[in-house]
Design a protein around this motif. Structure first.
Motif, PDB file in Angstrom:
ATOM      1  N   LEU A 194      35.370  41.308  18.382  1.00  0.00           N
ATOM      2  CA  LEU A 194      35.297  40.012  17.734  1.00  0.00           C
ATOM      3  C   LEU A 194      34.536  39.073  18.658  1.00  0.00           C
ATOM      4  N   THR A 195      33.427  38.556  18.138  1.00  0.00           N
ATOM      5  CA  THR A 195      32.608  37.635  18.927  1.00  0.00           C
ATOM      6  C   THR A 195      33.088  36.215  18.675  1.00  0.00           C
ATOM      7  N   MET A 196      33.369  35.483  19.766  1.00  0.00           N
ATOM      8  CA  MET A 196      33.857  34.120  19.622  1.00  0.00           C
ATOM      9  C   MET A 196      32.715  33.146  19.421  1.00  0.00           C
ATOM     10  N   GLY A 197      32.979  32.147  18.571  1.00  0.00           N
ATOM     11  CA  GLY A 197      32.027  31.068  18.388  1.00  0.00           C
ATOM     12  C   GLY A 197      32.344  29.918  19.338  1.00  0.00           C
ATOM     13  N   THR A 198      31.878  28.728  18.962  1.00  0.00           N
ATOM     14  CA  THR A 198      32.108  27.547  19.801  1.00  0.00           C
ATOM     15  C   THR A 198      33.582  27.165  19.752  1.00  0.00           C
ATOM     16  N   LEU A 199      34.182  27.089  20.940  1.00  0.00           N
ATOM     17  CA  LEU A 199      35.615  26.799  21.029  1.00  0.00           C
ATOM     18  C   LEU A 199      35.887  25.308  20.845  1.00  0.00           C
ATOM     19  N   PRO A 200      37.075  24.964  20.328  1.00  0.00           N
ATOM     20  CA  PRO A 200      37.415  23.546  20.135  1.00  0.00           C
ATOM     21  C   PRO A 200      37.718  22.874  21.480  1.00  0.00           C
ATOM     22  N   ALA A 201      37.755  21.555  21.456  1.00  0.00           N
ATOM     23  CA  ALA A 201      38.101  20.796  22.658  1.00  0.00           C
ATOM     24  C   ALA A 201      39.475  21.226  23.158  1.00  0.00           C
ATOM     25  N   GLY A 202      39.583  21.351  24.474  1.00  0.00           N
ATOM     26  CA  GLY A 202      40.848  21.759  25.075  1.00  0.00           C
ATOM     27  C   GLY A 202      40.968  23.237  25.297  1.00  0.00           C
ATOM     28  N   CYS A 203      39.970  24.005  24.849  1.00  0.00           N
ATOM     29  CA  CYS A 203      40.028  25.456  24.996  1.00  0.00           C
ATOM     30  C   CYS A 203      38.847  25.957  25.823  1.00  0.00           C
TER      31      CYS A 203
ATOM     32  N   VAL B  49      41.485  25.823  16.352  1.00  0.00           N
ATOM     33  CA  VAL B  49      40.793  26.783  15.474  1.00  0.00           C
ATOM     34  C   VAL B  49      39.796  27.556  16.322  1.00  0.00           C
ATOM     35  N   ILE B  50      39.995  28.874  16.389  1.00  0.00           N
ATOM     36  CA  ILE B  50      39.145  29.743  17.205  1.00  0.00           C
ATOM     37  C   ILE B  50      38.224  30.525  16.255  1.00  0.00           C
ATOM     38  N   PRO B  51      36.892  30.217  16.250  1.00  0.00           N
ATOM     39  CA  PRO B  51      35.973  30.930  15.351  1.00  0.00           C
ATOM     40  C   PRO B  51      35.629  32.316  15.910  1.00  0.00           C
ATOM     41  N   VAL B  52      35.657  33.318  15.042  1.00  0.00           N
ATOM     42  CA  VAL B  52      35.307  34.688  15.452  1.00  0.00           C
ATOM     43  C   VAL B  52      34.433  35.335  14.379  1.00  0.00           C
ATOM     44  N   THR B  53      33.641  36.316  14.808  1.00  0.00           N
ATOM     45  CA  THR B  53      32.829  37.105  13.879  1.00  0.00           C
ATOM     46  C   THR B  53      33.024  38.572  14.229  1.00  0.00           C
ATOM     47  N   ALA B  54      33.405  39.361  13.230  1.00  0.00           N
ATOM     48  CA  ALA B  54      33.644  40.786  13.457  1.00  0.00           C
ATOM     49  C   ALA B  54      32.320  41.525  13.585  1.00  0.00           C
ATOM     50  N   THR B  55      32.277  42.488  14.492  1.00  0.00           N
ATOM     51  CA  THR B  55      31.091  43.346  14.653  1.00  0.00           C
ATOM     52  C   THR B  55      31.359  44.702  14.019  1.00  0.00           C
ATOM     53  N   ALA B  56      30.285  45.494  13.899  1.00  0.00           N
ATOM     54  CA  ALA B  56      30.369  46.786  13.214  1.00  0.00           C
ATOM     55  C   ALA B  56      31.324  47.746  13.907  1.00  0.00           C
ATOM     56  N   SER B  57      31.618  47.496  15.186  1.00  0.00           N
ATOM     57  CA  SER B  57      32.506  48.417  15.907  1.00  0.00           C
ATOM     58  C   SER B  57      33.932  48.384  15.369  1.00  0.00           C
TER      59      SER B  57
ATOM     60  N   ALA C 278      31.602  34.858   9.528  1.00  0.00           N
ATOM     61  CA  ALA C 278      32.491  34.054  10.379  1.00  0.00           C
ATOM     62  C   ALA C 278      33.902  33.996   9.785  1.00  0.00           C
ATOM     63  N   GLY C 279      34.869  34.024  10.675  1.00  0.00           N
ATOM     64  CA  GLY C 279      36.269  33.818  10.307  1.00  0.00           C
ATOM     65  C   GLY C 279      36.917  32.923  11.355  1.00  0.00           C
ATOM     66  N   ASN C 280      38.151  32.586  11.128  1.00  0.00           N
ATOM     67  CA  ASN C 280      38.855  31.694  12.063  1.00  0.00           C
ATOM     68  C   ASN C 280      40.273  32.166  12.306  1.00  0.00           C
ATOM     69  N   TYR C 281      40.674  32.070  13.584  1.00  0.00           N
ATOM     70  CA  TYR C 281      42.092  32.129  13.922  1.00  0.00           C
ATOM     71  C   TYR C 281      42.552  30.680  14.126  1.00  0.00           C
TER      72      TYR C 281
END
Length: 364
Positions: A298-307, A332-340, A269-272
């Motif tokens: 980039l797969t998005m995780g659970t978005l913060p309130a307002g997004c 804060v936008i959580p993302v996870t990089a995939t093998a692609s 997991a990473g974050n923008y």
């Protein structure tokens, strides 16, 4: 009142202590005070029974009578109708003199005896306009506000005729729907001061304006000036005008985007973090929207309130009222990089629009 009418009454008498009746013609001459003029032409009935009156100008009156006056007798009254103009002083002093009639102490010119002349001092009532102009609220780009212009009759008489208020609204302030009694030609505003405005009464006009981006962070000043309405001091007098000054403000949004960690690892997991700061001179006046197209892979995780997300595009909203100078909000936008994406450099750009920022009307 100024520009109204009145009259002077002149009476010639032979003193009761006189030893004989008048002989020959006696002549009344009267140079009227500045701003006061005789109403001409003289009617066929004249200005007094037995008097032959003339006026070389509207300000110099002469009347002649030859009827003998015995001691203690008075000639018929001379009534001179006059018009009072704006230049009349208050009080106005008018002196009439009589000559002839056999009284050698009453010459036509030069020094004359006290009993050969008489003066009257008259108060001249006039309207007195006082103008006030105030800004109702703040000048913010894109936000309607208004000027309030008030003209008060602080004089001693109602205006005998209508007057006007003129005001050149600065360029960059769009004029809205004007109230009754006001018109505009371009940026030049004209409002009416009604005739008959009672002493102590006022007339007010609310002038709607909306600043545009051409005057952001600029001090704008404009002056409302009254003229006419019978006030002899207007438009030159300081009481006849008033100035309202205000600085046009606007929000200014700045967006900063960071990524953590700076190197994304496949499967971890990473974050923008998107941070929007209002560095402008006014709080935001509308909802601002952050838009961010997250790169594929980039797969998005659970978005913060307002997004919210539509596919890979994230939209976040910032409510109206983000404070001026340093108001800040972050997402804060959580993302996870995939093998692609293994071994690739990923670029992600976010933008902000709205909020009343004239420079952020469309996404860059």
């Amino acid at each position: 009142a100024v520009s109204a009418t009145g009259s002077y009454a002149i009476t010639v008498s032979n003193a009761s202590t006189a030893t004989s009746a008048t002989t020959g013609a006696y002549i009344v001459s009267d140079t009227l005070p500045t701003g006061i003029t005789a109403v001409l032409p003289i009617p066929a009935s004249g200005w007094g029974t037995g008097w032959d009156c003339s006026a070389s100008t509207a300000t110099v009156v002469s009347c002649t009578n030859s009827a003998a006056l015995i001691p203690g007798a008075s000639a018929p009254v001379i009534t001179v109708p006059v018009s009072i103009g704006a230049s009349a002083a208050s009080p106005s002093v008018n002196t009439a003199r009589v000559s002839g009639g056999g009284d050698t102490t009453c010459p036509a010119t030069g020094t004359t005896a006290a009993h050969c002349q008489a003066s009257v001092s008259t108060a001249v009532n006039a309207p007195g306009l006082t103008v006030k102009k105030t800004l109702q609220g703040n000048l913010v780009v894109g936000v309607p506000t208004s000027y309030l212009i008030t003209a008060t009759n602080s004089g001693q008489a109602p205006p005998p005729v209508a007057g006007s208020i003129s005001d050149t609204i600065p360029t960059g302030l769009a004029i809205g729907t004007l109230p009754a009694g006001c018109t505009a030609a371009g940026q030049v505003l004209t409002c009416t001061i009604p005739a008959g405005l009672a002493t102590g009464s006022a007339v007010s006009y609310t002038i709607p304006v909306t600043p545009d981006a051409t005057v952001v962070n600029t001090s704008v000043s404009n002056t409302a000036t009254a003229s006419g309405a019978g006030d002899p001091t207007c438009p030159a007098g300081t009481n006849c005008k008033d100035t309202a000054t205000g600085t046009v403000t606007a929000p200014q949004l700045n967006l900063v985007k960071t990524v953590s960690p700076t190197t994304l690892v496949v499967g971890q997991a990473g974050n923008y973090t998107i941070t929007v700061t209002n560095t402008g001179t006014a709080a935001t006046t509308a909802v601002a929207t952050v838009s961010d197209a997250i790169p594929a892979g980039l797969t998005m995780g659970t978005l913060p309130a307002g997004c919210t997300a539509s596919g890979q595009t994230v939209s976040c909203t910032i409510a109206t009222g983000l404070a001026a100078t340093s108001g800040t909000t972050s997402f804060v936008i959580p993302v996870t990089a995939t093998a692609s994406l293994l071994g690739q450099s990923v670029t992600n750009t976010a933008s902000v629009t709205g909020g009343g920022d004239p420079g952020c009307t469309t996404a860059p």
